[in-house]
Design an enzyme around this catalytic site. Structure first.
Site, mmCIF file in Angstrom:
data_model
loop_
_atom_site.group_PDB
_atom_site.id
_atom_site.type_symbol
_atom_site.label_atom_id
_atom_site.label_comp_id
_atom_site.label_asym_id
_atom_site.label_seq_id
_atom_site.Cartn_x
_atom_site.Cartn_y
_atom_site.Cartn_z
ATOM 1 N N ASP A 38 0.838 -1.197 0.000
ATOM 2 C CA ASP A 38 0.000 0.000 0.000
ATOM 3 C C ASP A 38 0.871 1.244 0.000
ATOM 4 O OD1 ASP A 38 -2.214 -1.576 0.083
ATOM 5 O OD2 ASP A 38 -2.587 -1.355 2.226
ATOM 6 N N LYS A 60 -4.045 2.832 -2.565
ATOM 7 C CA LYS A 60 -4.855 2.813 -1.349
ATOM 8 C C LYS A 60 -4.554 4.003 -0.447
ATOM 9 C CE LYS A 60 -6.872 -1.061 -2.384
ATOM 10 N NZ LYS A 60 -8.265 -1.064 -2.861
ATOM 11 N N MET A 169 -9.819 6.998 9.148
ATOM 12 C CA MET A 169 -10.238 7.541 7.854
ATOM 13 C C MET A 169 -11.285 8.637 8.004
ATOM 14 S SD MET A 169 -10.299 3.987 5.635
ATOM 15 C CE MET A 169 -10.820 2.927 6.991
#
Length: 523
Positions: A38, A60, A169
């Site tokens: 990632d 990502k 997030m």
């Protein structure tokens, strides 16, 4: 029955610092043939990969183009069927918002062998590294972890009832998160912490309340971040180091990149049992440390000489201990023979160096003499007693050494009884993480705390990298030594020396490295 030998390892990379990865993850990285990783993976982690490994970044990263999940699945299956050892390196833990299910299903469908290796999720590590406990007997009897990538999909009415919330997030949706919490009854004075880039040199922390955190972070890029909401945030001011204490309503910026050794990768070559303390010293100065044990400490080939000396302890005037290993091994054997420190009544003890003195004090004994220069060969010159007819017990490493010390003591009339108390050997193989870092030219500084480590390091390098006869690979690496004898070995075997500690201790070596880096960067 599988008709290929490939295997896919879904590995958790942890919060970002390669030192916080599991030992199993380190080993797999050092053996990887294909790495699919990632965008959030720390660059130093990639330096641990063999130079021959094929590296494929699959994105990502929030807000930026990413490789489609179907394409990632295809890459995993394709390389596995080619017979490769594939590491799928994921931030945090593979099973926490890691989209591992889709990849595993694709591997199962294709008949590919796989294994999942856990990692430390940022949901747990970010609060810890910021000094915020997620649970407390009074303030937080439970906590919830969630993704705020789609805040409208969360059950806010239920979430506000939970004492501590950990949100991943959520950087781009901070305003929406605050609005939802207040709308559903959370107090505007509820503490909140936002931790960006946890576990990395550029880590930053903002502290505030629901009423002011949006204003505090206005204009800041918060991703990737972990958000902690709850009364436990207030505990931070009691749990962090005093020099780092901040009031709860004050925005905090923690930037490890300003530490003197930030950005430097240092190879530590002490024994396994002794490397941790030195590594911590260097890490506190901002360095990334890779440990390459160059000594294995074990028992001597026979205990008979030491056992005989222990049986006659009352006949000795002095006991000389020149290392931490000598202290530990001597007292372990003393205990094994059914004796303790009382058996040393009437015997004076000389030690070399602060560390050896500390080891002696751990056995509730104070040294009678420490030479001022912290080197064994200065013992004779500064010895406080008349050496004529003085009987001295000298437990040491079985392979010998300190011949000058013994010779000079004997020349002045002393009777020195040398007995092997331990053996230090060269490891059979080089640590794979250290090997990969050297192969990839990712090491800035190599440290040596004894001549033996220099000799063993050279043997390991010659066996593993086949670099004998050429020292070109050392040109860009700083060689740091703890003292004169070790420096001589560096010059003789490595052909160079860049740093020598003024005080022949680990603290002195750390200080010398910090000073060298400061001077080197200013050139």
């Amino acid at each position: 029955m599988k008709n290929h030998k490939g295997k896919v390892y879904l590995v958790g990379a942890g919060p970002g610092d390669c030192n916080l990865m599991t030992v199993r993850s380190h080993k797999l990285l050092s053996q990887a043939e294909v790495l699919i990783y990632d965008a959030l993976i720390d660059i130093p982690q990639l330096e641990l990969i063999p130079a021959t490994c094929q590296k494929i970044e699959v994105g990502k990263r929030g807000g930026k183009p990413s490789t489609q999940q179907q394409e990632i699945n295809r890459l995993l299956v394709e390389h596995c069927k080619l017979g490769k050892q594939v590491v799928r390196l994921k931030s945090g833990d593979p099973f926490i918002f890691g989209r591992s299910s889709s990849e595993i299903q694709a591997l199962i469908t294709a008949g590919c062998d796989f294994e999942v290796i856990p990692g430390i999720s940022s949901a747990l590590s970010a609060p810890l590294l910021a000094g915020i406990p997620l649970t407390d007997p009074v303030m937080s009897r439970c906590f919830a972890v969630m993704s705020a990538h789609e805040p409208d999909a969360l059950e806010w009415e239920a979430l506000v009832q939970i004492e501590t919330l950990v949100i991943l997030m959520g950087g781009r949706n901070l305003s929406e998160i605050i609005w939802q919490l207040q709308k559903h009854g959370r107090s505007t004075e509820t503490p909140i912490a936002i931790i960006r880039d946890c576990g990395r040199p550029e880590q930053q922390i903002w502290l505030g309340t629901l009423s002011n955190i949006v204003q505090q972070t206005a204009g800041q890029s918060l991703s990737p971040c972990v958000i902690i909401i709850g009364e436990v945030v207030r505990l931070r001011e009691y749990l962090i180091q005093p020099e780092s204490t901040n009031m709860i309503d004050t925005p905090v910026t923690t930037n490890n990149s300003q530490l003197p050794l930030a950005g430097k990768t240092i190879l530590v070559t002490r024994s396994v049992s002794q490397s941790a303390e030195f590594s911590v010293r260097l890490q506190q100065q901002g360095a990334r440390v890779i440990e390459m044990p160059a000594l294995v400490i074990g028992p001597p080939s026979t205990w008979e000489p030491l056992d005989s000396a222990i049986a006659q302890l009352s006949s000795f005037h002095w006991l000389i201990l020149t290392s931490h290993n000598a202290v530990d091994c001597f007292f372990q054997r003393l205990q094994a023979k059914g004796k303790d420190a009382r058996s040393l009544f009437g015997i004076k003890i000389a030690v070399v160096g602060k560390k050896t003195a500390e080891s002696l004090r751990s056995h509730s004994l104070q040294p009678d003499f420490i030479p001022p220069n912290f080197v064994a060969d200065s013992l004779v010159e500064n010895f406080p007693d008349n050496l004529q007819n003085c009987k001295i017990l000298f437990p040491r490493v079985e392979s010998g050494g300190r011949e000058v010390l013994v010779k000079e003591f004997t020349a002045k009339g002393a009777q020195v009884i040398e007995v092997p108390a331990y053996q230090s050997c060269c490891p059979e193989t080089i640590d794979p993480i250290a090997l990969a870092a050297l192969q990839n030219q990712a090491v800035n500084i190599i440290t040596f705390a004894s001549s033996k480590t220099v000799h063993n390091f050279c043997n390991l390098i010659e066996q593993s990298l086949h670099l004998s006869g050429s020292q070109d690979w050392l040109e860009s690496i700083c060689i740091a030594s703890i003292g004169p004898e070790t420096s001589k070995s560096c010059q003789n075997l490595l052909g160079k020396l860049d740093v020598e500690a003024k005080e022949y201790t680990l603290d002195g070596l750390t200080e010398a490295i910090v000073q060298w880096v400061a001077e080197y960067q200013n050139v």
